[in-house]
Motif scaffolding. Structure first.
Motif, short mmCIF file in Angstrom:
data_model
loop_
_atom_site.label_atom_id
_atom_site.label_comp_id
_atom_site.label_asym_id
_atom_site.label_seq_id
_atom_site.Cartn_x
_atom_site.Cartn_y
_atom_site.Cartn_z
N ALA A 1 0.71 -1.33 -0.05
CA ALA A 1 -0.01 -0.01 -0.15
C ALA A 1 0.83 1.24 0.14
O ALA A 1 2.00 1.32 0.45
N TRP A 2 0.28 2.12 -0.73
CA TRP A 2 1.25 3.46 -0.68
C TRP A 2 0.79 4.36 0.58
O TRP A 2 -0.55 4.57 1.09
N ILE A 3 1.70 4.65 1.47
CA ILE A 3 1.52 5.42 2.63
C ILE A 3 2.19 6.61 2.54
O ILE A 3 3.41 6.83 2.14
N LYS A 4 1.40 7.65 3.05
CA LYS A 4 1.85 9.21 3.18
C LYS A 4 2.94 9.27 4.18
O LYS A 4 2.46 8.76 5.13
N THR A 5 3.84 9.99 3.78
CA THR A 5 5.11 10.25 4.84
C THR A 5 4.75 11.47 5.65
O THR A 5 5.48 11.62 6.95
N GLY A 6 3.82 12.57 5.23
CA GLY A 6 3.80 13.53 5.96
C GLY A 6 4.93 14.74 5.71
O GLY A 6 5.14 15.77 6.33
N VAL A 7 5.87 14.43 4.61
CA VAL A 7 6.87 15.07 4.37
C VAL A 7 6.90 15.56 2.89
O VAL A 7 6.39 14.73 1.86
N LYS A 8 7.14 16.71 2.54
CA LYS A 8 6.81 17.06 1.04
C LYS A 8 8.33 16.84 0.48
O LYS A 8 9.32 17.30 1.22
N ARG B 1 7.32 7.86 -4.33
CA ARG B 1 6.53 9.05 -5.32
C ARG B 1 6.17 10.24 -4.50
O ARG B 1 6.00 10.32 -3.23
N GLN B 2 5.83 11.18 -5.44
CA GLN B 2 5.50 12.50 -4.83
C GLN B 2 3.70 12.62 -5.07
O GLN B 2 3.50 12.56 -6.38
N GLY B 3 2.97 12.49 -4.05
CA GLY B 3 1.57 12.66 -4.39
C GLY B 3 1.04 14.35 -4.78
O GLY B 3 1.85 15.22 -4.86
N GLY B 4 -0.20 14.25 -4.81
CA GLY B 4 -0.75 15.61 -5.19
C GLY B 4 -0.71 15.64 -6.55
O GLY B 4 -0.27 15.16 -7.57
N PHE B 5 -1.21 17.13 -7.19
CA PHE B 5 -1.36 17.57 -8.31
C PHE B 5 0.12 17.81 -9.08
O PHE B 5 0.89 18.45 -8.44
N SER C 1 3.02 17.70 -6.20
CA SER C 1 3.41 18.89 -5.59
C SER C 1 2.95 18.63 -4.09
O SER C 1 3.40 19.32 -3.19
N GLY C 2 2.43 17.27 -3.72
CA GLY C 2 2.05 16.94 -2.34
C GLY C 2 3.28 16.27 -1.81
O GLY C 2 4.28 16.25 -2.00
N GLU C 3 2.91 15.60 -0.56
CA GLU C 3 3.94 14.80 0.15
C GLU C 3 4.33 13.49 -0.35
O GLU C 3 3.92 13.17 -1.33
N VAL C 4 5.53 13.24 0.07
CA VAL C 4 6.23 12.08 -0.30
C VAL C 4 5.40 10.63 0.05
O VAL C 4 4.80 10.55 1.26
N GLU C 5 4.95 9.81 -0.77
CA GLU C 5 4.30 8.48 -0.40
C GLU C 5 5.31 7.37 -0.75
O GLU C 5 6.16 7.36 -1.85
N VAL C 6 5.15 6.35 0.05
CA VAL C 6 6.21 5.23 -0.11
C VAL C 6 5.47 3.94 -0.16
O VAL C 6 4.27 4.10 0.75
#
Length: 238
Positions: free
Chosen positions: A90-97, A196-200, A203-208
């Protein structure tokens, strides 16, 4: 089992009440024989009352002990599993851009039980690797250097490519001591995670991308080894 003891305790209480009622004589209705032996009867009645109270107390004590035992058994019930745990990615958000990370900067995180290290190469490329060095499991985040697209372990100088985890050097420092410690563990590549970088437009936070069942699988393998140190005849665990 506890319900049987509770019923027995209730029966003992009822029996004690009946016995006490049988020995109670209303004033003015005493028989001559009873009046003649009043002292002896009072002593017997007192003794019987004490016996019934003791029996009732003992019955309740046994019931309470059984109830406590059942509670203890519930608290110590098996909490582990030895079944085979399949991966669940699963892709988990890191809270870090990514914009918050400088080149060669590293940030350690724990995502769904996985110790990861996100960072950027000298050229600014985003990467994510395992935070634990495959040598003896020391944290790479405690002083690791990023040189180009290579990360160097701060303890024994082992180096790996952050793009694919490929081993470059194995335990090269300090002299003599480093190489000797490297002999006790088989050479391994560094674990690499897709990120990867999420968002449009990124531009969003890093996902792993991580295995959310990694911790469960590790614990299951641990219990297999602990409960059956001998293993199967073919060298594997149950």
């Amino acid at each position: 089992m506890a319900s049987r003891f509770l019923l027995a305790a209730a029966g003992a209480v009822m029996l004690a009440c009946c016995l006490q009622a049988a020995f109670v004589v209303l004033p003015g209705a005493q028989a001559p024989a009873l009046r003649g032996a009043r002292t002896q009867g009072d002593a017997s009645f007192s003794s019987l009352g004490m016996t019934s109270v003791a029996a009732t107390t003992a019955a309740f004590g046994v019931a309470a002990a059984v109830a406590r035992s059942r509670k203890r058994e519930a608290k110590t019930a098996a909490k582990y599993t030895t079944q085979t745990i399949l991966p669940s990615l699963a892709w988990i958000k890191t809270g870090v851009k990514a914009s918050e990370l400088k080149n060669t900067e590293l940030k350690a995180l724990t995502l769904a039980g996985n110790d990861v290290l996100i960072g950027k190469t000298e050229a600014g490329a985003l990467f994510c690797v395992g935070n634990l060095c495959p040598h003896i499991g020391t944290p790479m985040s405690e002083g690791a250097d990023v040189i180009g697209d290579v990360i160097v372990c701060p303890l024994h100088g082992s180096s790996f490519k952050v793009t694919n985890g490929e081993l470059i050097d194995w335990c090269v420092s300090p002299p003599i001591i480093g190489p000797l410690t490297g002999l006790i563990v088989e050479k391994k590549n560094l674990l690499v995670f897709e990120c990867r970088q999420g968002g449009f437009l990124g531009s969003g936070e890093v996902e792993v991308l991580v295995d959310t069942n990694a911790k469960k699988a590790y614990e299951a393998n641990y219990w297999k080894g602990l409960l059956d140190a001998q293993g199967k005849d073919d060298g594997t665990y149950y």
